[in-house]
Design an enzyme around this catalytic site. Structure first.
Site, short mmCIF file in Angstrom:
data_model
loop_
_atom_site.label_atom_id
_atom_site.label_comp_id
_atom_site.label_asym_id
_atom_site.label_seq_id
_atom_site.Cartn_x
_atom_site.Cartn_y
_atom_site.Cartn_z
N HIS A 111 0.95 -1.62 0.22
CA HIS A 111 -0.01 0.31 0.27
C HIS A 111 0.38 1.29 0.18
O HIS A 111 2.04 1.27 -0.15
CB HIS A 111 -1.03 0.25 1.03
N GLU A 148 -1.56 0.11 8.85
CA GLU A 148 -0.97 -0.84 7.06
C GLU A 148 0.14 0.02 6.58
O GLU A 148 1.05 -0.91 6.70
CB GLU A 148 -1.68 -1.34 6.76
N HIS A 203 3.04 -7.43 4.30
CA HIS A 203 1.63 -6.72 4.95
C HIS A 203 1.38 -7.22 6.39
O HIS A 203 2.01 -7.95 6.84
CB HIS A 203 0.91 -7.56 3.57
N GLU A 285 1.90 -11.42 5.22
CA GLU A 285 0.42 -11.32 6.62
C GLU A 285 1.22 -11.24 7.49
O GLU A 285 1.11 -13.03 8.36
CB GLU A 285 -0.38 -11.73 5.97
#
Length: 321
Positions: A111, A148, A203, A285
């Site tokens: 992101h 995040e 992430h 993750e």
């Protein structure tokens, strides 16, 4: 990122108790659903998780807090106004010494902190080989507002330092130096054009409360359109297993209790960042930002350093073999 394909992995509560997983992760080397996670970790006992601390960064909370969008991934697409989609391969660091000298590693911080300001741009559909998906998403955030996108940048910078200390050439897909993105297809091209020896996309998840733990996402065998992962499925699995094993060992975090069947691994065919890659690549993750216990770890600078060290150990193990 809230990465789920709702048709494959609906957001549900934990399917089994985490207590047994924690004991297995922290105390004894065990096979997890047929996968020898301790092979990558070297069989050593994992240290306990770091104590929680206050968030290192709060900022504005993500516009996609808990659920995000299905397929949210953080790889790549059309270039932003500040970046070209075409890049030359990174030059080896002059005088680099160490076990990873000559190796090129691309780190993809998931992101972008500015994505929420550019909804029309990040919602633009891009080609992921087999179909089309949004350019990017805002990512998730803890309930206290730690985003995040801030987490991924912090961990990625720590990871870069650790890898460069071993002589590696490390490049980022972005470093908060552009207003939004890059899109998922562009992020994939970055690793391809760099002819990277390994790519990792960093992430954190945004799942339901009670869903805890880390998992590494591996590319499935995909052939269609611009996507052909046939040459990277095997190497990417090796890379991912080593990262998962060392991440467990360094952080003490157990594998996810809600995806991957306790293995800490999840194979996906719907992520453009993997489908379009021509070099070994995985996503990690690191935990669930929407769970209070995981969030306490993710907001701890000490734990983030351990997370970066686990990733660096796994990547190093893969590249040194």
């Amino acid at each position: 990122m809230s990465y789920f394909d709702e048709n494959q992995h609906p957001h549900t509560g934990p399917r089994r108790s985490r207590r047994g997983l924690v004991a297995a992760a922290a105390l004894v080397p065990v096979g997890l659903a047929g996968w020898l996670i301790w092979q990558g970790a070297g069989g050593s006992a994992a240290p306990g998780p770091a104590a929680a601390s206050t968030p290192a960064s709060t900022g504005q909370a993500s516009t996609e807090q808990a659920a995000g969008k299905p397929g949210d991934e953080g790889p790549a697409a059309s270039p932003s106004p500040t970046t070209s989609a075409t890049r030359s391969a990174p030059a080896e660091r002059p005088g680099a010494k160490g076990p990873l000298a000559g190796k090129v590693i691309v780190v993809d911080p998931g992101h972008n902190p500015g994505n929420f300001r550019h909804p029309s741009e990040i919602n633009k559909l891009v080609n992921i080989g087999t179909n089309r998906k949004e350019c990017d998403t805002t990512g998730t955030a803890t309930r206290s507002g730690y985003r995040e996108a801030d987490f991924t940048l912090d961990v990625s910078r720590r990871l870069r330092t650790l890898l460069e200390e071993q002589g590696a050439t490390v490049t980022f897909t972005h470093e908060n130096d552009r207003p939004f993105g890059p899109c998922i297809d562009e992020r994939a091209r970055f690793g391809n054009e760099a002819e990277a020896d390994a790519v990792i996309s960093v992430h954190a998840d945004g799942s339901a409360t009670g869903n805890r733990g880390f998992h590494v996402i591996l590319p499935a065998l995909v052939k269609g359109g611009a996507a052909d992962t046939s040459k990277i499925v095997g190497p990417s699995r090796d890379l991912g297993e080593r990262i998962a094993g060392h991440f467990l060992r360094r952080t003490g975090s157990a594998p996810s209790n809600y995806v991957g069947g306790g293995t800490g691994l999840d194979v996906r065919k719907d992520l453009g960042g993997l489908n379009l890659s021509t070099v070994p690549k995985v996503f990690i993750e690191c935990g669930n930002m929407q769970d209070a216990e995981d969030a306490a770890l993710l907001t701890s600078p000490g734990w983030r350093q351990k997370a970066a060290q686990g990733m660096a150990d796994g990547i190093g193990s893969y590249l040194r073999q």
